[in-house]
Design a protein around this motif. Structure first.
Motif, mmCIF file in Angstrom:
data_model
loop_
_atom_site.group_PDB
_atom_site.id
_atom_site.type_symbol
_atom_site.label_atom_id
_atom_site.label_comp_id
_atom_site.label_asym_id
_atom_site.label_seq_id
_atom_site.Cartn_x
_atom_site.Cartn_y
_atom_site.Cartn_z
ATOM 1 N N THR A 91 0.903 -1.195 0.178
ATOM 2 C CA THR A 91 0.095 0.030 0.137
ATOM 3 C C THR A 91 0.985 1.200 -0.079
ATOM 4 N N THR A 92 1.943 1.284 0.576
ATOM 5 C CA THR A 92 2.975 2.214 0.606
ATOM 6 C C THR A 92 3.455 2.667 -0.864
ATOM 7 N N ILE A 93 3.596 1.586 -1.469
ATOM 8 C CA ILE A 93 4.272 1.634 -2.962
ATOM 9 C C ILE A 93 3.156 2.140 -3.622
ATOM 10 N N TYR A 94 1.897 1.703 -3.704
ATOM 11 C CA TYR A 94 0.606 2.021 -4.580
ATOM 12 C C TYR A 94 0.438 3.803 -4.049
ATOM 13 N N MET A 95 0.482 3.804 -2.843
ATOM 14 C CA MET A 95 0.160 5.280 -2.426
ATOM 15 C C MET A 95 1.175 6.349 -2.907
ATOM 16 N N ALA A 96 2.603 5.972 -3.184
ATOM 17 C CA ALA A 96 3.721 6.792 -3.334
ATOM 18 C C ALA A 96 3.738 7.028 -4.724
ATOM 19 N N LEU A 97 3.368 5.934 -5.330
ATOM 20 C CA LEU A 97 3.737 6.050 -7.037
ATOM 21 C C LEU A 97 2.526 6.249 -7.837
ATOM 22 N N GLU A 99 -1.370 7.944 -8.505
ATOM 23 C CA GLU A 99 -2.261 9.328 -8.332
ATOM 24 C C GLU A 99 -3.520 9.114 -8.971
ATOM 25 N N LYS A 100 -4.771 10.036 -8.774
ATOM 26 C CA LYS A 100 -5.636 9.754 -9.267
ATOM 27 C C LYS A 100 -5.766 9.716 -10.840
#
Ligand code: LCS
Length: 393
Positions: A91-97, A99-100
């Motif tokens: 989830t950190t990877i998804y959130m950081a890399l 965007e909408k």
């Protein structure tokens, strides 16, 4: 010789350069949530980054740093960020890399929740995802869209044991300006270093091989370069999914035996895969070390060994698999993997049960597939255990 330049088998034992004022032989557990500043100026300098001092354990802690430096060195990356679980790393990877409006292309047979969190939750924030069999490179090329930002690969995949060509993926990622992320949980850094083949980010569920003793849950993300490392680190700190010092200590202890654990486990796995392949009650076996594995040659090229994970299906499908699982006595009927103890489980009703059946079957996770994580026991006990359980079918 700097510690980080040591060869793999020395690096796992000595770590990548921890030192304290007592010259502790082993990395101590800095069981503290916060660190007092000598004075107000020093505190301000810690916050501004002018000095590299510890502030608060969510932001950093000496035991955690020792682990992060060691795993970054084992993977050949710039730096790493330890997390509270493998899913916290995802989830950190998804959130950081992302965007909408962004899009991700991913292996269809990834660990169930890596796909579930994207399809159920990130979709609510306008992130799109496409899942394909990444062992066929053409499928990746066809799935890329103008808004694709990340190529997310799991190889070998959980639980289908499909292998994806990392070098070819890296070429596609570069041509299309994508960040390439690899889940390296099934191999561990001992068997595969995706950064060497061009990956930008590698992550692990350290719950598995890196720790290896089924006593903690943790994850880690390794970045090849500083700019992506900074983005991931900031996201982890802000989301608050840090590992704790005690967990870090246990993983550091587990890592010391990573090489010898994997050597023994994969030697066992090869013998078990050969035994199963010959057994009349077995329909098929998928193990990268068997010549019958569709990507055997690729596994030989990009992995230094074939690992300890096997998937297979019995003639008689799930009903026969259930009899096997209910009758093994040495292997534990349990999820997770990569520990010293052998585990057996049924993905369709356990690890991948939240996946809609249609997507699951399309990804090769059949109703009868049984996953076997081979431990370091005496292989004769494991084979005799399988033999007596198979005889009940
Ligand atoms: N990636 C892979 C390939 C995994 O197998 C798992 C967990 C994760 C990520 C997530 O890591 P966690 O948060 O659990 O540390 N795999 C599990 C499995 O196959 N059985 O139980 C957990």
């Amino acid at each position: 010789m700097a510690k980080k330049d040591l060869r793999f088998n020395s690096l796992v034992v000595h770590g990548a350069g921890f030192k304290d004022q007592y010259n502790s032989a082993n990395v101590p557990i800095y069981q503290t949530s916060t660190f007092a500043f000598e004075d107000a100026d020093y505190g301000a300098k810690c916050f501004s980054g002018e000095v590299d001092g510890y502030i608060y354990t969510r932001l950093g802690n000496p035991t955690i740093t020792a682990l992060e430096k060691t795993v970054a060195a084992l993977e050949g990356g710039y730096g790493s960020i330890a997390t509270s679980s493998g899913m916290a790393a995802v989830t950190t990877i998804y959130m950081a890399l992302l965007e909408k409006g962004a899009h991700i292309v991913s292996t269809d047979a990834v660990y169930g929740p890596s796909r579930g969190v994207m399809e159920e939750h990130f979709s609510r924030f306008g992130v799109e995802s496409t899942y394909v069999d990444t062992s066929n490179i053409e499928n990746i090329k066809n799935a890329i869209k103008p808004n694709t930002k990340v190529l997310f690969i799991e190889t070998p995949s959980n639980p289908t044991m499909s292998i994806t060509d990392l070098e070819k993926c890296s070429t596609i990622a570069k041509e299309n300006g994508l960040i390439m992320v690899v889940d390296n949980t099934f191999s561990s850094p001992y068997l595969q270093n995706p950064i060497k083949y061009g990956a930008d980010v590698v992550f692990h569920s350290m719950t598995k091989f890196l720790n290896g003793h089924a006593d903690i849950v943790a994850g880690i993300i390794v970045a090849k370069e500083q700019n992506i490392y900074n983005k991931l680190k900031t996201m982890m700190i802000n989301m608050g999914c840090n590992i704790d010092p005690h967990q870090s200590y246990l993983v550091l202890r587990g890592i010391k035996t990573l090489a010898i654990r994997i050597e023994r486990a994969q030697e066992n796995a090869m013998k078990i895969a050969e035994y199963l392949e010959k057994h009349p009650k077995i329909e098929w076996v998928k193990y990268p070390g068997l010549k019958s594995h569709p990507q055997y040659e690729l596994a030989k090229k990009q992995m230094r060994g074939f690992g300890a994970m096997i998937s297979f299906e019995l003639k008689g499908g799930y009903e026969a698999g259930k009899i096997l699982m209910n009758n093994v006595k040495v292997a534990l009927l349990a999820v997770s993997l990569g520990g010293v103890e052998t585990l057996i489980q049924h993905p369709a009703s356990m690890t991948h049960s939240k996946m809609p059946r249609e997507s699951r079957i399309k990804a090769g996770i059949t109703d009868g597939l049984v996953r076997y994580s081979v431990g370091i026991e005496d292989v004769n006990d494991l084979i005799e255990d399988l033999e007596q359980a198979l005889s009940k079918i």
